[in-house]
Design a protein around this motif. Structure first.
Motif, PDB file in Angstrom:
ATOM      1  N   THR A  29       0.854  -1.187   0.000  1.00 18.89           N
ATOM      2  CA  THR A  29       0.000   0.000   0.000  1.00 18.89           C
ATOM      3  C   THR A  29       0.890   1.236   0.000  1.00 18.89           C
ATOM      4  O   THR A  29       2.115   1.130  -0.025  1.00 18.89           O
ATOM      5  CB  THR A  29      -0.944  -0.012   1.218  1.00 18.89           C
ATOM      6  N   ARG A 151      -4.739  -5.743   2.639  1.00 12.79           N
ATOM      7  CA  ARG A 151      -4.599  -4.286   2.492  1.00 12.79           C
ATOM      8  C   ARG A 151      -5.945  -3.595   2.316  1.00 12.79           C
ATOM      9  O   ARG A 151      -6.061  -2.389   2.509  1.00 12.79           O
ATOM     10  CB  ARG A 151      -3.680  -3.964   1.314  1.00 12.79           C
ATOM     11  N   ASN A 253     -14.540   7.399   7.050  1.00 11.92           N
ATOM     12  CA  ASN A 253     -13.896   7.689   5.783  1.00 11.92           C
ATOM     13  C   ASN A 253     -14.264   9.105   5.349  1.00 11.92           C
ATOM     14  O   ASN A 253     -15.447   9.449   5.299  1.00 11.92           O
ATOM     15  CB  ASN A 253     -14.415   6.659   4.767  1.00 11.92           C
TER      16      ASN A 253
END
Ligand code: COA
Length: 325
Positions: A29, A151, A253
């Motif tokens: 990542t 990930r 988020n």
């Protein structure tokens, strides 16, 4: 006297900071990918402390802020998806840790909406006249159910605890509550438990208890359900979104919140966000954010605030509150 209001807030996060750069060394990542997709820069990770330990530390701070003794508590509700053990409950472990010998204790599991569900339940106990002083905690050690090889999920989550003390008052602090669930969508966000494995079971292949998520479906669900929650929690009140000083969303988020702000034409600055520091701490995130705002002096008497949660179950909910402190 049977109204509920927030008398105090508290939070606790582990000392260990794990940055996006630290994650680059574990999975394939990058800081750029994580930041642009989520807004998260770092998260706190437990170095051995379990959920009850985080919860108790947040609880002690909330009691201090409420100027209340642990003895005064009638009930402790802990919202979590990462209990220390199946039994005893985290709330019973917190009771011992803080010395709240007069309190009843139970845990609830409502995914990342747990803190909202917990405040709703606490409010009902106060409204009914059964209890006067209630501690509601959202606490998680998600790092113990994180698949550190995946990930898609391991970059999103963090550990922490947030707490409020609710107390009975003549002044209505919790103005309106709303919650919902759609169990038929449960597969989009799961932490598998222990299989039924006894002498009468067919052959069982046990699966590890790691977070599994369909990110796209959760994204679509969250952006839809947050707006529905605003509408429902404001319904039958004297208030509209224009009267709301702050919205404290579950800190999952940045892109979810930005999408909601644009669709609902709400100034993004109305949303309080600290997810860049802590990631998604599930049941804990709203309590940590509320405490941070309280301690920073951002909240003034009579401010109207909406807290909104969404997550595994699937579940969702919102609280409209007036800051009475
Ligand atoms: N680093 C780098 N690449 C990654 C990655 C990571 N940490 N995680 C996934 N990817 C890859 C994927 O494998 C995929 O690659 P591919 O196209 O080669 O298969 C690519 O990035 C795009 O993945 P995608 O899932 O389309 O990304 P996205 O833009 O939808 O963002 C989420 C993914 C998870 C950030 C987004 O779906 C989301 O925010 N969902 C909501 C999650 C959430 O908030 N859950 C908790 C709610 S309580």
């Amino acid at each position: 006297m049977n109204h509920a209001e927030i008398a105090g807030t508290g939070s606790y996060v582990p000392q260990k900071i794990m940055t996006n750069e630290d994650l680059e060394r574990i999975v394939d990542t990058s800081d750029e990918w994580i930041l642009s997709r989520t807004g998260i820069r770092q998260r706190r990770i437990s170095e051995g402390e379990n959920t009850s330990s985080l919860a108790a530390k947040a609880a002690i701070k909330a009691l201090e802020d409420a100027k209340m003794d642990a003895d005064d508590l009638d009930l402790i509700i802990v919202a979590t998806v990462t209990q220390d053990t199946f039994t005893p409950s985290v709330s019973c472990l917190v009771q011992v840790e803080i010395g709240a010998k007069n309190a009843s204790c139970f845990d609830i599991t409502a995914g990342c909406s747990g803190f909202i569900y917990g405040i709703n339940i606490g409010t009902q106990f106060i409204n009914s006249g059964q209890y006067k002083n209630i501690l509601v905690i959202g606490a998680e050690v998600l790092s113990k159910v994180t698949n550190w090889e995946d990930r898609n999920t391991c970059v999103l989550f963090g550990d922490g605890a947030g707490a409020v003390v609710l107390k009975a008052s003549d002044n209505k602090g919790i103005i309106s509550v709303y919650m919902g669930a759609s169990g038929d969508e449960n597969r989009y966000l799961e932490i598998p438990g222990i299989e039924v494995n006894n002498p009468f079971s067919p052959e069982v292949i046990s699966k590890p208890s790691y977070i599994k998520m369909n990110g796209l479906e959760i994204f679509k669900f969250a952006t839809k359900i947050i707006r529905k929650s605003f509408k429902n929690v404001l319904q039958n009140t004297d208030y509209s979104l224009d009267d709301i000083k702050y919205i404290i969303p579950h800190q999952a988020n940045y892109r979810i919140i930005n999408h909601v702000a644009q669709k609902a034409k709400i100034d993004i600055n109305k949303f309080y966000l600290n997810l860049e520091k802590y990631g998604n701490t599930s049941s804990a995130s709203i309590g940590i954010a509320l405490d941070e705002m309280n301690k920073k002096g951002l909240l003034s008497k009579d401010d109207k605030i909406i807290m909104v949660g969404f997550g595994g179950g699937l579940t969702w909910g919102a609280i409209l509150l007036k800051w009475n402190k």
